[in-house]
Design a protein around this motif. Structure first.
Motif: not given
Length: 263
Positions: A41-44, A184-185, A220-221
């Motif tokens: 999630l952080l990198w996205q 987070v999926m 989110v995905c």
């Protein structure tokens, strides 16, 4: 240290701009032992901010600064980081910050929150967003009741759900920080979306029934760009603004946010 896949000093050369006029906004992602959901999630989000032309830097409170791995502590001491060792591969710097943030928590003064925020943001002039990746205990000690709205990721595993709820309790009471729950999926399927929504509803129910607080939540995905872009823009809007004396310099950002939404 966060596993970035690139040199940990990537992008540090930009931190030399101590005299830059614009200060960043402050966001946070809570570290609660679920790196499988937290780090993707952080990198996205960082990649999305960068793509939208919002320079971002990350402070990793799970890593300690040292002579070999300088970070926030050295910046607070007025030291210059070694630009010769930087690589511009990641697109954003990731700095160890455990010691520097602990130092800020001990900063004395009558207006501690404002002083801590000013000291934290000052070395990052020129960035739009500064993200703390830190445990709830540190966030609530550093900026309690400040309006900071951290992201709290949760995965499908039982350990992730339990630690997310324990972290939620610590953020809300005594910290006074209301997070946004992010399920987070890994897969972009209807089943995954339903699972993520169910996880979010469960934590929302616990917050409402046992902690007397309504908290926002979403799913989110990583393979779906639109939800991540919406979350990135929402997080930027809800991030803690710089101190009052820098507010006028940040005025053009509202126009940039509106333009980004039209993409």
């Amino acid at each position: 240290m966060l596993e970035t896949g690139t040199h940990q000093a990537a992008g540090l050369a930009a931190l030399a701009a101590w005299t830059a006029h614009r200060l960043p906004r402050l966001g946070a992602l809570v570290a609660h032992g679920d790196s499988a959901s937290e780090l993707p999630l952080l990198w996205q989000l960082c990649a999305t901010w960068t793509e939208l032309d919002y320079p971002v830097a990350v402070l990793d409170a799970c890593a300690r600064e040292s002579d070999a791995t300088p970070g926030l502590l050295q910046l607070l001491q007025g030291e210059e980081l070694d630009e010769a060792s930087t690589l511009a591969q990641a697109g954003w710097p990731v700095l160890p910050a455990a010691l520097g943030l602990s130092r800020l928590c001990r900063l004395p003064g009558s207006d501690e929150a404002a002083q801590r925020l000013r000291a934290l943001l000052s070395p990052f002039g020129g960035y739009e967003m500064l993200v703390l990746y830190a445990p709830a205990a540190l966030l609530t000690q550093l900026l309690p009741h400040s309006g900071l709205a951290p992201l709290l990721s949760v995965g499908a595993g039982a350990h992730s759900q339990l630690s997310a709820y324990q972290t939620l309790k610590r953020l809300l009471n005594p910290g006074g920080l209301r997070p946004t729950i992010v399920s987070v999926m890994d897969e972009d399927t209807e089943t995954a979306q339903q699972t993520g929504a169910a996880l979010a509803r469960k934590l929302q129910y616990c917050a409402r029934e046992f902690l007397a607080c309504e908290v926002p939540a979403l799913t989110v995905c990583g393979s779906r760009r639109e939800p991540l872009q919406r979350l990135a823009l929402r997080s930027l809007e809800e991030a803690l603004p710089p101190p009052a004396e820098a507010a006028a310099l940040a005025a053009p950002r509202a126009d940039r946010l509106s333009a980004a939404r039209s993409l």
